[in-house]
Design a protein around this motif. Structure first.
Motif, PDB file in Angstrom:
ATOM      1  N   GLY A  91       0.806  -1.216   0.000  1.00  0.00           N
ATOM      2  CA  GLY A  91       0.000   0.000   0.000  1.00  0.00           C
ATOM      3  C   GLY A  91       0.836   1.261   0.000  1.00  0.00           C
ATOM      4  N   PRO A  92       0.197   2.421   0.225  1.00  0.00           N
ATOM      5  CA  PRO A  92       0.912   3.705   0.178  1.00  0.00           C
ATOM      6  C   PRO A  92       2.098   3.780   1.126  1.00  0.00           C
ATOM      7  CG  PRO A  92      -1.465   4.063   0.222  1.00  0.00           C
ATOM      8  CD  PRO A  92      -1.254   2.595   0.454  1.00  0.00           C
ATOM      9  N   TRP A  93       1.966   3.254   2.346  1.00  0.00           N
ATOM     10  CA  TRP A  93       3.056   3.323   3.321  1.00  0.00           C
ATOM     11  C   TRP A  93       4.248   2.505   2.839  1.00  0.00           C
ATOM     12  CZ3 TRP A  93       4.545   6.696   6.446  1.00  0.00           C
ATOM     13  CH2 TRP A  93       5.299   6.441   7.588  1.00  0.00           C
ATOM     14  N   ALA A  94       3.970   1.334   2.277  1.00  0.00           N
ATOM     15  CA  ALA A  94       5.051   0.504   1.729  1.00  0.00           C
ATOM     16  C   ALA A  94       5.710   1.185   0.540  1.00  0.00           C
ATOM     17  CB  ALA A  94       4.505  -0.864   1.321  1.00  0.00           C
ATOM     18  N   ARG A  95       4.912   1.732  -0.359  1.00  0.00           N
ATOM     19  CA  ARG A  95       5.450   2.365  -1.572  1.00  0.00           C
ATOM     20  C   ARG A  95       6.227   3.631  -1.262  1.00  0.00           C
ATOM     21  NH1 ARG A  95       0.133   1.887  -3.365  1.00  0.00           N
ATOM     22  NH2 ARG A  95      -0.002   4.164  -3.389  1.00  0.00           N
ATOM     23  N   ASN A  96       5.693   4.451  -0.362  1.00  0.00           N
ATOM     24  CA  ASN A  96       6.262   5.776  -0.130  1.00  0.00           C
ATOM     25  C   ASN A  96       7.409   5.783   0.875  1.00  0.00           C
ATOM     26  OD1 ASN A  96       4.238   6.709  -1.824  1.00  0.00           O
ATOM     27  ND2 ASN A  96       2.892   7.317  -0.150  1.00  0.00           N
ATOM     28  N   THR A  97       7.421   4.845   1.789  1.00  0.00           N
ATOM     29  CA  THR A  97       8.371   4.907   2.904  1.00  0.00           C
ATOM     30  C   THR A  97       9.240   3.655   3.016  1.00  0.00           C
ATOM     31  OG1 THR A  97       6.876   6.365   4.146  1.00  0.00           O
ATOM     32  CG2 THR A  97       8.596   5.210   5.399  1.00  0.00           C
TER      33      THR A  97
END
Length: 309
Positions: A19-25
């Motif tokens: 998800g976004p947290w995995a992709r962005n951070t």
């Protein structure tokens, strides 16, 4: 305790979540870390796992068998999953001998967090819970410095977001668990991870409900100091902000800007690597994650009681 990698051997860390947290951070931090090899990415959706893995030059894993395959290919695993999916998978990872880099909260039930802490202890694996402010460059040293001082009288903390405001556009607003549990469970761990090391263990807790998902907490700490906390994700855009202020014998100090999430996560990876190497538990490990869950569950129970009155 599981055997640590040989000196100068990169720690193989697998990532669960796309998800976004995995992709962005998490994926960018792991892929760029000089002491780590990103050993793979697992996701429930094959296309998402393949896309994120390809972007960072690693293998994609999917399905139930893929989870165990990633564990077998890894020395440690990082989680970017909803807390109540994260917790049972982390129990499996610990049983497979993988060290744990958890997201907060580690679970949203005390039973789930307690099972996880027990599994990590039985397996002898190292663990770190990524409470951002405990690891961010701008705040980690500040917390250590304030914790070394005596004479704190009171603290005031506020973390208000606007994920659900009509004019807001955050990809994190689509998270079902975040919408269900609100700011208490999402940003509450961050605030508590600052207040507890500075003011001491929470000995008394009172919770009251505010507008939207806002929760107000009044805490008494083992040092004798008190603190007040306001948490929420449903504030108007013009009202958002985060601040933590301490007052005591030396005056008034405020938490500095904390920097960026990727850098903070990189520091959490460093902390896990050090704990794996030395065998010394990190202060922000799954046992601390369990304590945070206990406090948040106590606050939530208090809100339910006040709603019925």
């Amino acid at each position: 305790m599981t055997t640590p990698p040989a000196p100068h051997t990169p720690l193989r860390i697998g990532l669960l979540g796309t998800g976004p947290w995995a992709r962005n951070t998490q994926a960018p931090a792991l892929a760029a870390h000089p002491g780590v090899r990103l050993s793979g990415v697992w996701g429930r959706r094959p296309e998402a796992a393949e896309s994120l893995a390809a972007a960072h030059g690693t293998e994609a894993y999917t399905g139930e068998t893929g989870i165990d395959e990633l564990f077998a290919a890894s020395d440690a695993v990082a989680f970017a999953l909803p807390p109540d999916i994260q917790a049972p998978l982390a129990v499996r990872a610990a049983a497979a001998g993988c060290h744990l880099l958890m997201d907060k909260p580690v679970a949203t039930t005390v039973a789930g967090a307690r099972e996880l802490a027990g599994a990590a202890e039985r397996a002898g694996v190292a663990s770190v819970v990524f409470c951002t402010l405990r690891f961010a460059t701008g705040t980690a040293q500040w917390i250590t410095e304030q914790a070394a001082l005596d004479g704190w009288f009171t603290a005031r903390a506020q973390w208000l977001g606007a994920l659900y405001a009509p004019e807001a556009s955050s990809e994190y607003a689509a998270s079902p668990w975040r919408r269900e549990k609100g700011g208490l469970w999402d940003v509450g761990p961050h605030v508590l991870s600052v207040l507890i090391p500075v003011l001491g263990e929470v000995t008394e807790l009172t919770a009251a409900r505010g507008p939207a998902d806002t929760t107000h907490l009044v805490l008494r700490h083992a040092s004798g100091a008190s603190s007040t906390v306001t948490l929420g994700l449903g504030a108007p855009v013009a009202a958002v902000g985060m601040e933590i202020e301490l007052r005591g014998e030396r005056g008034v100090v405020t938490l500095p800007d904390w920097g960026d999430a990727v850098g903070a996560f990189r520091s959490a990876v460093d902390a896990l690597t050090e704990s794996v190497r030395t065998g010394v538990p990190h202060p922000c490990d799954v046992r601390f994650g369990l304590r945070l869950t206990e406090l948040l569950a106590e606050a939530e129970a208090g809100l339910l009681v006040s709603r019925r009155l």
